[in-house]
Design a protein around this motif. Sequence first.
Motif, PDB file in Angstrom:
ATOM      1  N   ALA A 207      38.012  -4.316  85.453  1.00 55.56           N
ATOM      2  CA  ALA A 207      37.423  -4.124  86.786  1.00 55.56           C
ATOM      3  C   ALA A 207      38.349  -3.245  87.620  1.00 55.56           C
ATOM      4  N   HIS A 208      39.634  -3.589  87.562  1.00 53.63           N
ATOM      5  CA  HIS A 208      40.598  -2.876  88.392  1.00 53.63           C
ATOM      6  C   HIS A 208      40.737  -1.412  87.969  1.00 53.63           C
TER       7      HIS A 208
ATOM      8  N   ARG B  87      37.762   0.717  88.990  1.00 51.62           N
ATOM      9  CA  ARG B  87      37.461   0.889  90.409  1.00 51.62           C
ATOM     10  C   ARG B  87      38.036   2.169  91.024  1.00 51.62           C
ATOM     11  N   THR B  88      39.298   2.464  90.708  1.00 50.30           N
ATOM     12  CA  THR B  88      39.923   3.618  91.373  1.00 50.30           C
ATOM     13  C   THR B  88      39.233   4.943  91.007  1.00 50.30           C
TER      14      THR B  88
ATOM     15  N   LEU C  10      36.236   5.381  89.973  1.00 46.78           N
ATOM     16  CA  LEU C  10      34.877   5.339  90.538  1.00 46.78           C
ATOM     17  C   LEU C  10      34.920   5.620  92.042  1.00 46.78           C
ATOM     18  N   ALA C  11      35.928   5.049  92.694  1.00 50.33           N
ATOM     19  CA  ALA C  11      36.067   5.248  94.151  1.00 50.33           C
ATOM     20  C   ALA C  11      36.300   6.720  94.455  1.00 50.33           C
ATOM     21  N   THR C  12      37.149   7.348  93.637  1.00 52.62           N
ATOM     22  CA  THR C  12      37.451   8.771  93.851  1.00 52.62           C
ATOM     23  C   THR C  12      36.190   9.614  93.653  1.00 52.62           C
TER      24      THR C  12
ATOM     25  N   MET D 116      33.110   8.688  93.851  1.00 59.92           N
ATOM     26  CA  MET D 116      32.126   8.396  94.889  1.00 59.92           C
ATOM     27  C   MET D 116      32.489   9.120  96.189  1.00 59.92           C
ATOM     28  N   ALA D 117      33.774   9.014  96.578  1.00 56.96           N
ATOM     29  CA  ALA D 117      34.209   9.617  97.838  1.00 56.96           C
ATOM     30  C   ALA D 117      34.073  11.138  97.769  1.00 56.96           C
ATOM     31  N   GLN D 118      34.486  11.715  96.630  1.00 55.01           N
ATOM     32  CA  GLN D 118      34.409  13.170  96.485  1.00 55.01           C
ATOM     33  C   GLN D 118      32.955  13.646  96.529  1.00 55.01           C
TER      34      GLN D 118
ATOM     35  N   GLN E  11      30.457  12.139  97.990  1.00 51.19           N
ATOM     36  CA  GLN E  11      29.947  11.999  99.365  1.00 51.19           C
ATOM     37  C   GLN E  11      30.441  13.157 100.241  1.00 51.19           C
TER      38      GLN E  11
ATOM     39  N   VAL F 179      28.302   1.972  90.050  1.00 52.10           N
ATOM     40  CA  VAL F 179      29.329   1.086  90.605  1.00 52.10           C
ATOM     41  C   VAL F 179      28.800  -0.350  90.623  1.00 52.10           C
TER      42      VAL F 179
END
Lengths: 219, 440
Positions: free
Chosen positions: B235-236, B239-240, B242-244, B246-248, B250, B276
């Motif tokens: 999970a951990h 996440r990072t 995926l977060a990158t 997603m943010a990029q 957006q 996600v």
Amino acid sequence: MRILILEDTEGLGEAIRDQLQDEGYAVDWVMRIEAAESCLRSTRYDLLLLDLMLPDGSGLNFLQKLRKTSSFLPVIIMTAKDQIADRISGLNAGADDYLVKPFDLYEMTARVAAVARRYSGNPNPNIILGELRVNLADKTVCLKDQAIELTSREWAIFETFIQKPGQLLTRARLEDALYAFGAEIESNTIEVYISRLRKKLGKGCIETIRGMGYRMPQK
Amino acid sequence: MRPISLQKQLVLRLLIVVACLWVLGLVIATMQLNEELNKTFDSALQETAERILPLALVEIYNREESKLLQQLPALGAHKERLTYQVRNAANQVLLQSHTAQQHDFNLALRDGFESQDGYRVFTVSAVQGAYFIQVAEPLSHRREAVLHTLLIMAIPLLVLLPLCLLMAIFLVRQVINPVTQYGKQLALRGAGDLTPIIPEHLPLELEPMTQAVNQLMLRLQTALETERHFTANAAHELRTPLATMMAQTQRLEKTLSDEASRLKAGQLVVTLNHLVSLSDKLLQLAKADSSGLLTDKPENLSALLLLIVDEYVRSGKHDIRLQLPEQVLMACIDADAFYILAKNLIENAVKHGDANESIHVQLSNKGELRVVNACEPLSAEQLKRLHERFFRASSNTSGSGLGLAIVEALVKGIGAQLKFLSPATDSKRGFEAVIQLPIQ
């Protein structure tokens, strides 16, 4: 409002920084605790976005150290650690909010705004100040029920005032709020924006305290 | 096939063996008795013959007509057990007891014992084989004696056998009791309790079994821990990036000026969001399906629920009304399991509930967790299928269809009870999820 981001993942830190800048915040982004400490020593920040797993240490320890110095800095943790024990220890260490990665950038900015409002003493995004009606979430201002258009720079200055009505704000403090819009802050920049705000919102909306700074009267 | 109880088996076998041994004892005793009685009766027969013979001869000699049969009358009426007759060498009967006439002993005149027609006969001669006396006794008399003795011996056995059964039950139960207690101790354990069991007063023979069980639990705990670590790490680690991403994406969507490209970037954001959420749900499902959802240390459910609801309230998008019990509610449930459980129920209510109506989250003193949202009532068929993985009651809403399946798996793992109601209690519409939590 000036925000410090402590995030070591390059693509993510960059996106967060850009998003917050778009929202009109002045943002500094660092990747190491050491750099964050030096930023906090030199500049006054309104909020810290903190990652927990950093190359030079634990964000949680950094937060605990920060809270020991009786700092009033609002902190939002953003981390991939999603276990409930992590959340509890994060909040117990003094974080104001806990964002689990991956998150929506718009949700992040909403949370930043919410935490900032709570720190200003009024968690309600709707502020009524005399004839002025302000919505901090939508960034809208109404004077006598008339919508007033503010540019993002004007809003940055105005938001600093509206969150601390009645408080004296120095020129440097206001300049910090404008820092996000580039390095072209000249000696008379603040005066220019204040005069624009007075023109749009009425002369009495911002008082000048000679030799010290400015203040929005608490009506 | 239902297994037979150890106690029943032991009692039954013990009883069968005891009864068989007793019967065997009885048979041997009967044989011995028969032999001894025969010897005694034979001896009595012989003695009688030898005693009567001289008297009979005197009687015969004293007669005027020696060759005539003489029947001796009975002095008093009685049943004659021994009958006798005296014959001469020519086989003429000279003297008879009073019932001897009824029996015709046609035995050869030969000294010794002989059996005939249900009689035991002893013949003895006198005066150089000129006279013979034959004394007979019915064999039934002997059989009766044996049977009578046998009956006397069997009566205590029949009385003692039920007593023996009761004693056997009592003793076996006493011996089996620690084993039964050990079984109960094992059964009463929560699914998450994998600490070694130290049974009291368990027989020595069962020690290898308890050791094996404890070793198994240890191995299970290690395996579970590895699995839990893997889930948490996966999970951990996911996440990072995926977060990158997603943010990029957006940011890309926001900075693109071309409408078509922006639309594509928007679609990418939606897909990423789905990815996600799906990865989140699959990891949650892995956690829910793994055992070890119960802990030794009780957790404060009220505080956890407050934290979960607070998270939703902070986002400012949903109106959630939380009602907590007056006293602190504790339960030995893994905090993350409870978090996932409550979060999925609330998420479900947010996703499928009417946007303008509030969601009610209620935890009662008795450990009943209720999450109620307003919506059009679901059909019975939909309610029944809600437990299925990847089932979605409405195709209009986004979602993986895993939320309630995760809830169900968690509920099973923590030994709770789950109910879905639609319409909600005291209402004509809405959806209600009720979970009875195992509180302390």
